[in-house]
Design an enzyme around this catalytic site. Structure first.
Site, PDB file in Angstrom:
ATOM      1  N   GLY A  25      -4.312   6.106  -0.406  1.00 33.61           N
ATOM      2  CA  GLY A  25      -4.557   6.977   0.524  1.00 33.61           C
ATOM      3  C   GLY A  25      -3.943   8.617   0.719  1.00 33.61           C
ATOM      4  O   GLY A  25      -3.401   8.884  -0.261  1.00 33.61           O
ATOM      5  N   GLY A  26      -3.718   8.981   1.979  1.00 35.00           N
ATOM      6  CA  GLY A  26      -3.069  10.191   2.108  1.00 35.00           C
ATOM      7  C   GLY A  26      -1.679  10.269   1.676  1.00 35.00           C
ATOM      8  O   GLY A  26      -0.952  11.359   1.222  1.00 35.00           O
ATOM      9  N   GLY A  58      -6.413  36.308 -26.523  1.00 29.84           N
ATOM     10  CA  GLY A  58      -5.991  36.223 -25.309  1.00 29.84           C
ATOM     11  C   GLY A  58      -4.728  35.281 -25.167  1.00 29.84           C
ATOM     12  O   GLY A  58      -3.830  35.508 -24.464  1.00 29.84           O
ATOM     13  N   ALA A  59      -4.743  34.218 -26.216  1.00 30.73           N
ATOM     14  CA  ALA A  59      -3.805  33.138 -26.093  1.00 30.73           C
ATOM     15  C   ALA A  59      -2.328  33.702 -26.498  1.00 30.73           C
ATOM     16  O   ALA A  59      -1.423  33.489 -26.021  1.00 30.73           O
ATOM     17  CB  ALA A  59      -3.958  31.978 -26.887  1.00 30.73           C
TER      18      ALA A  59
HETATM   19  C1  HXC Z   1       0.719  -2.649   7.975  1.00 31.81           C
HETATM   20  C2  HXC Z   1       0.747  -3.495   6.086  1.00 31.81           C
HETATM   21  C3  HXC Z   1      -0.055  -2.508   5.513  1.00 31.81           C
HETATM   22  C4  HXC Z   1      -0.152  -1.415   6.576  1.00 31.81           C
HETATM   23  C5  HXC Z   1       0.318  -3.903   3.942  1.00 31.81           C
HETATM   24  N1  HXC Z   1       0.792  -4.411   5.292  1.00 31.81           N
HETATM   25  N2  HXC Z   1      -0.245  -2.629   4.272  1.00 31.81           N
HETATM   26  N3  HXC Z   1       1.164  -3.627   7.315  1.00 31.81           N
HETATM   27  N4  HXC Z   1       0.024  -1.472   7.756  1.00 31.81           N
HETATM   28  N5  HXC Z   1      -0.980  -0.442   5.859  1.00 31.81           N
HETATM   29  C6  HXC Z   1       1.355  -5.719   5.314  1.00 31.81           C
HETATM   30  C7  HXC Z   1       0.549  -6.901   5.191  1.00 31.81           C
HETATM   31  O1  HXC Z   1      -0.150  -7.173   6.372  1.00 31.81           O
HETATM   32  C8  HXC Z   1       1.360  -8.021   4.930  1.00 31.81           C
HETATM   33  O2  HXC Z   1       2.090  -8.732   5.706  1.00 31.81           O
HETATM   34  C9  HXC Z   1       2.281  -7.401   3.869  1.00 31.81           C
HETATM   35  O3  HXC Z   1       2.366  -6.080   4.130  1.00 31.81           O
HETATM   36  C10 HXC Z   1       2.162  -7.661   2.475  1.00 31.81           C
HETATM   37  O4  HXC Z   1       0.845  -7.270   2.008  1.00 31.81           O
HETATM   38  P1  HXC Z   1      -0.075  -8.063   1.230  1.00 31.81           P
HETATM   39  O5  HXC Z   1      -1.560  -7.685   1.612  1.00 31.81           O
HETATM   40  O6  HXC Z   1       0.288  -9.558   1.560  1.00 31.81           O
HETATM   41  O7  HXC Z   1       0.225  -7.611  -0.050  1.00 31.81           O
HETATM   42  P2  HXC Z   1      -0.573  -7.429  -1.446  1.00 31.81           P
HETATM   43  O8  HXC Z   1      -1.433  -8.562  -1.712  1.00 31.81           O
HETATM   44  O9  HXC Z   1       0.330  -7.098  -2.648  1.00 31.81           O
HETATM   45  O10 HXC Z   1      -1.407  -6.116  -1.435  1.00 31.81           O
HETATM   46  C11 HXC Z   1      -0.709  -4.781  -1.073  1.00 31.81           C
HETATM   47  C12 HXC Z   1      -1.844  -3.843  -0.354  1.00 31.81           C
HETATM   48  C13 HXC Z   1      -2.686  -4.337   0.714  1.00 31.81           C
HETATM   49  C14 HXC Z   1      -2.929  -3.600  -1.672  1.00 31.81           C
HETATM   50  C15 HXC Z   1      -1.190  -2.369  -0.491  1.00 31.81           C
HETATM   51  O11 HXC Z   1      -1.561  -4.846   1.535  1.00 31.81           O
HETATM   52  C16 HXC Z   1      -3.386  -3.176   1.243  1.00 31.81           C
HETATM   53  O12 HXC Z   1      -4.506  -3.116   1.033  1.00 31.81           O
HETATM   54  N6  HXC Z   1      -2.714  -2.604   2.396  1.00 31.81           N
HETATM   55  C17 HXC Z   1      -3.562  -1.735   3.250  1.00 31.81           C
HETATM   56  C18 HXC Z   1      -3.745  -0.628   2.516  1.00 31.81           C
HETATM   57  C19 HXC Z   1      -4.263   0.514   3.271  1.00 31.81           C
HETATM   58  O13 HXC Z   1      -5.523   0.610   3.427  1.00 31.81           O
HETATM   59  N7  HXC Z   1      -3.308   1.502   3.914  1.00 31.81           N
HETATM   60  C20 HXC Z   1      -4.011   2.627   4.642  1.00 31.81           C
HETATM   61  C21 HXC Z   1      -4.026   3.667   3.584  1.00 31.81           C
HETATM   62  S1  HXC Z   1      -4.671   5.066   4.291  1.00 31.81           S
HETATM   63  P3  HXC Z   1       2.699  -9.952   5.781  1.00 31.81           P
HETATM   64  O14 HXC Z   1       3.298 -10.038   7.359  1.00 31.81           O
HETATM   65  O15 HXC Z   1       1.491 -11.013   5.573  1.00 31.81           O
HETATM   66  O16 HXC Z   1       3.924 -10.085   4.865  1.00 31.81           O
HETATM   67  C22 HXC Z   1      -3.280   5.880   4.663  1.00 31.81           C
HETATM   68  C23 HXC Z   1      -3.225   7.100   5.331  1.00 31.81           C
HETATM   69  C24 HXC Z   1      -2.252   8.051   4.986  1.00 31.81           C
HETATM   70  O17 HXC Z   1      -2.170   5.462   4.186  1.00 31.81           O
HETATM   71  C25 HXC Z   1      -2.773   9.397   5.522  1.00 31.81           C
HETATM   72  C26 HXC Z   1      -1.664  10.314   5.343  1.00 31.81           C
HETATM   73  C27 HXC Z   1      -2.359  11.776   5.872  1.00 31.81           C
END
Ligand code: HXC
Length: 513
Positions: A168-169, A403-404
């Site tokens: 993501g971001g 040009g290069a």
């Molecule tokens: C809160 C999160 C989290 C998040 C993971 N966790 N991502 N908690 N916010 N963004 C937590 C899970 O709930 C889990 O908690 C622990 O971290 C480990 O995650 P798992 O899913 O069990 O791990 P894994 O299977 O290795 O998968 C990793 C992952 C997945 C692919 C990153 O967690 C995932 O898809 N997370 C969400 C990603 C996402 O969509 N993020 C937002 C992106 S947008 P527990 O308690 O079970 O251990 C963004 C915008 C930024 O970031 C913008 C800036 C401008």
């Protein structure tokens, strides 16, 4: 419990992050923990943590019951080979290393310290992105970091190490920093993940294929350095940083220990093939000139037709830019221009002298390149060299066409010294192409067109397939034997050591982005 016991207990709790089970999972995946990574990155016992007890303040979606000291990121400072650096290391065992308001504030705090104290900033990224439960404050936290990355650009070196997810971001902080390191198979970066991609474009792709280390090293060029695992990666970061100054107001450190094998002076005479159309690997040529084993290639698997990297001459850091005849004949295309331009700008920001090896047949023709904007992208390299005020030396080894020629750090765009080997050819184009254009009618009307073409080709070649016309005009300062090159460069860069050139006063230029 007395007060000292309480502190000890709190420290121990903070060290455990998300707990033993999650640490084990991290290890099973072939990843080190946030603190193990810091230990490997920094000099022994040099790390000083800041904000170990910081906790988030959120009370939504059950977060009030998940307050872990440190809030998913370790921040602080320490040394690498005795030099100060500021570091953050995201802890995936704590809520997936997700970025909360306080997590972001911790990172911003060390970025501010890095700027005030003029020392590099290194981020070890392993995070699920914005902390979903926190909503907009987490997004604002990212923006606070992006803002600081941008303001710090060109002031202190910034390095991003991707050691897990970066999605993501979140990818935009690394993108704003100077160099990105990625670890094979355990790290990935993308703006939208495989699920969203499938919904929007109906493409089926794995995380690894979409944004793994290999993909970003070869296809997008986002990844500058790939490592097989965390340990190797952190070792490489420690090594790279020795080539940089601490900030834009200092010079890179000089190493007093360097080696140069004399046998390379003989070897270099044999690198260029007899036939000008036969390729050679310019990295062998670079190796024959710089200090032994000092060349560190940047983005080695992307736009292979240009080679860029850091090296040393008698212990002093230089940035090397070289056309690579063994990949697409060393032609300049969009990717090569972008790659070269960004490297040149890094070197110029941080007072690293530039050494250019030129053997370029021109810009790549074709609809693909034209329609994707080779005009704008090619101009990036031209702009970057023209703007650079660091010492700049060009060595024309073979072709310098069209040009290069102008773009590749020519005299006219500010090269301080231009050397040419006797094999250099400096012309608008190759002799055959030139003869076909300027003697078109004569060739068509000749009884034996082929013989006429060869005759005219030889005529043009005699005039321009050498460095002497350019030397007569002062466009080339000196024609030198390959074996003389290292010595000429040592003397040249020494002469330019105190070069002081300032750009016209302006807010900032408008590089063709
Ligand atoms: C809160 C999160 C989290 C998040 C993971 N966790 N991502 N908690 N916010 N963004 C937590 C899970 O709930 C889990 O908690 C622990 O971290 C480990 O995650 P798992 O899913 O069990 O791990 P894994 O299977 O290795 O998968 C990793 C992952 C997945 C692919 C990153 O967690 C995932 O898809 N997370 C969400 C990603 C996402 O969509 N993020 C937002 C992106 S947008 P527990 O308690 O079970 O251990 C963004 C915008 C930024 O970031 C913008 C800036 C401008």
């Amino acid at each position: 419990m007395d007060k000292n016991q309480e502190l000890t207990k709190r420290r121990e709790e903070a060290k455990l992050g998300g707990g033993k089970l999650r640490i084990e999972k991290q290890h099973q995946q072939g990843k080190l923990t946030a603190s193990e990574r810091i230990t490997l990155l920094l000099d022994e016992d040099s790390f000083q943590e800041i904000g170990a007890f910081v906790e988030h303040r959120a009370a939504t979606f059950g977060l009030e019951n998940q307050r872990i000291p440190g809030d998913g990121v370790i921040t602080g400072f320490g040394t690498i080979h005795g030099r100060l650096v500021y570091v953050f290391s995201q802890d995936f065992t704590v809520l997936g290393g997700s970025l909360s308001e306080t997590h972001a504030a911790k990172i911003c705090r060390i970025m501010d310290l890095a700027m005030k104290n003029g020392a590099p900033f290194i981020g070890l990224n392993d995070s699920g992105g914005a902390r979903i439960q926190e909503g907009v404050v987490s997004l604002a936290g990212y923006a606070d970091i992006f803002f600081r990355n941008t303001r710090a650009s060109g002031v202190i070196p910034q390095i991003s190490v991707i050691m897990g997810p970066s999605a993501g971001g979140a990818v935009y902080s690394p993108a704003l920093t100077d160099f990105i390191f990625m670890v094979e198979e355990t790290s990935y970066m993308f703006v939208t993940g495989p699920n969203v991609v499938k919904t929007v474009t109906h493409e089926e792709v794995t995380s690894e294929d979409l944004g793994g280390a290999k993909t970003h090293a070869e296809k997008s060029g986002v990844n500058h350095f790939t490592a097989a695992n965390d340990v190797e990666c952190l070792k490489n970061v420690r090594d790279l940083i020795t080539y940089f100054p601490q900030n834009a107001y200092e010079l890179a450190p000089t190493t007093s220990v360097f080696k140069f094998s004399k046998s390379k002076l003989t070897k270099i005479e044999k690198i260029l093939p007899e036939n000008v159309s036969v390729p050679y690997d310019v990295r062998k040529l670079i190796d024959c000139i710089v200090d032994d084993t000092s060349f560190r290639e940047v983005q080695k698997d992307f736009a292979k037709n240009i080679v860029v990297g850091f090296s040393r001459l008698e212990g002093r850091t230089i940035g090397v830019v070289a056309n690579q005849p063994s990949a697409m004949a060393g032609v300049l295309d969009i990717d090569a221009s972008r790659k070269g331009a960004r490297f040149v700008r890094f070197c110029d920001s941080f007072n690293i002298p530039l050494l250019v090896f030129e053997d370029v047949p021109g810009f790549l023709p074709g609809t693909d390149q034209e329609w994707r904007g080779i005009i704008t992208h090619g101009a990036k390299l031209l702009y970057a060299f023209s703007e650079a005020t660091v010492p700049r030396i060009t060595v024309i080894t073979r072709k310098a066409y069209g040009g290069a020629y102008c773009v590749m750090n020519s005299k006219s765009i500010g090269a301080d010294l231009v050397f040419a080997w006797p094999s250099a050819e400096i012309a608008v184009m190759g002799a055959k192409g030139a003869a076909e254009i300027i003697f078109k009618r004569e060739i068509a009307e000749a009884a034996d067109s082929q013989a006429k073409l060869l005759e005219k080709e030889a005529e043009y070649g005699d005039l321009f397939a050498n460095p002497y016309r350019a030397a007569e005009r002062g466009i080339v300062d000196e024609v030198i034997f390959p074996a003389e090159t290292r010595n000429k460069l040592l003397i040249g860069f020494k002469m330019l050591e105190n070069k002081a050139e300032t750009l016209p006063k302006k807010k900032h230029g408008n590089i063709p982005l």
